[in-house]
Design an enzyme around this catalytic site. Structure first.
Site, PDB file in Angstrom:
ATOM      1  N   GLY A 249       0.828  -1.205   0.000  1.00 15.22           N
ATOM      2  CA  GLY A 249       0.000   0.000   0.000  1.00 15.22           C
ATOM      3  C   GLY A 249       0.857   1.248   0.000  1.00 15.22           C
ATOM      4  O   GLY A 249       2.083   1.199   0.073  1.00 15.22           O
TER       5      GLY A 249
ATOM      6  N   ASP B 218      -4.867   9.823  14.748  1.00 13.31           N
ATOM      7  CA  ASP B 218      -5.256   9.591  13.347  1.00 13.31           C
ATOM      8  C   ASP B 218      -5.996   8.258  13.198  1.00 13.31           C
ATOM      9  O   ASP B 218      -5.757   7.510  12.250  1.00 13.31           O
ATOM     10  CB  ASP B 218      -4.018   9.606  12.447  1.00 13.31           C
TER      11      ASP B 218
END
Length: 242
Positions: free
Chosen positions: A83, A200
């Site tokens: 990713g 986050d």
């Protein structure tokens, strides 16, 4: 280097890359030739070598673009790309001696030249190293080779909640609550054991392995709450994060 078009050109690139033991590669090519199954063009030969387990899909894609370098970082062989995010790309790698699969998060060279990004990358390593919990991805090491800095992490065989929901749609409430509970336990451990705030948390940063175990990922924006000297946000005058 120009992209290979013929099988011969592709074979030479595989040799130069040193991805496959030369004797094994030669033996496999001879076997294909004897069977009358040796392709004449680069894409088909790449497909055959992937099918037969000599190279991976990612390695084949790179070789077909004429790229034969950077298939290793330090002690690790790069197998696949898992990713990409704002703070770098993540690759599935294998330790060359121990043969253990790990995930390497690599900071782009452009960001490595930015003091804020480099500080944040190394703080992520310190943040993850301070934690030991089954619901948090573990970090094993941080290192660099030339201008490439990389974080060595536990490889999680699974998918993020974002990917799962995109693929299958909304989850039953019980299943969603099960995953959220595990993520909360990981965050509780980070807060209580290290005074760490993630900052986050989102579906893309919550992985679920094949056994249904949640692993919190990406401590790149985390902050040690009681460490005023570690506040990179203030140091570099960054107002918006996450």
């Amino acid at each position: 280097m120009p992209a290979p078009s013929t099988a011969k050109e592709f074979y030479e690139l595989v040799q130069k890359s040193k991805l496959v033991d030369l004797d094994r590669l030669k033996s496999h090519m001879e076997k294909l030739r004897d069977q009358g199954a040796l392709p004449s063009d680069a894409p088909n030969l790449a497909g055959v070598l992937v099918r037969d387990g000599l190279i991976t899909h990612f390695q084949a894609e790179q070789l077909l673009q004429g790229k034969w370098k950077r298939f290793s970082l330090g002690k690790y062989k790069v197998l696949e790309k898992l990713g990409q995010g704002g703070m770098g790309s993540v690759y599935l790698c294998e330790h060359m001696v121990m043969k253990r699969l790990v995930a390497l998060k690599v900071l782009p060279t452009a960001k490595a030249e930015d003091p804020s990004s480099l500080d944040r990358f190394y703080r992520e390593a310190r943040a993850v190293a301070a934690l030991d919990h089954p619901n948090i991805v573990r970090a094993y090491d941080i290192d660099h080779e030339d201008k490439l800095h990389f974080l060595v992490m536990e490889h999680v065989d699974g998918a993020s909640l974002q990917e799962i929901i995109k693929r299958t749609g909304p989850m039953p409430i019980e299943r969603a609550a099960h995953y959220v509970r595990q993520a909360a336990l990981g965050l509780e451990h980070a807060s209580e054991s290290a005074g760490l705030v993630h900052r986050d948390i989102k579906p893309g940063n919550i992985l679920v392995d094949r056994g249904g175990v949640v692993k919190i990922l990406d401590m790149g924006l985390a902050r040690f709450f009681y460490d005023e000297d570690d506040d990179i946000t203030k140091k570099y005058d960054e107002n918006v994060l996450g």
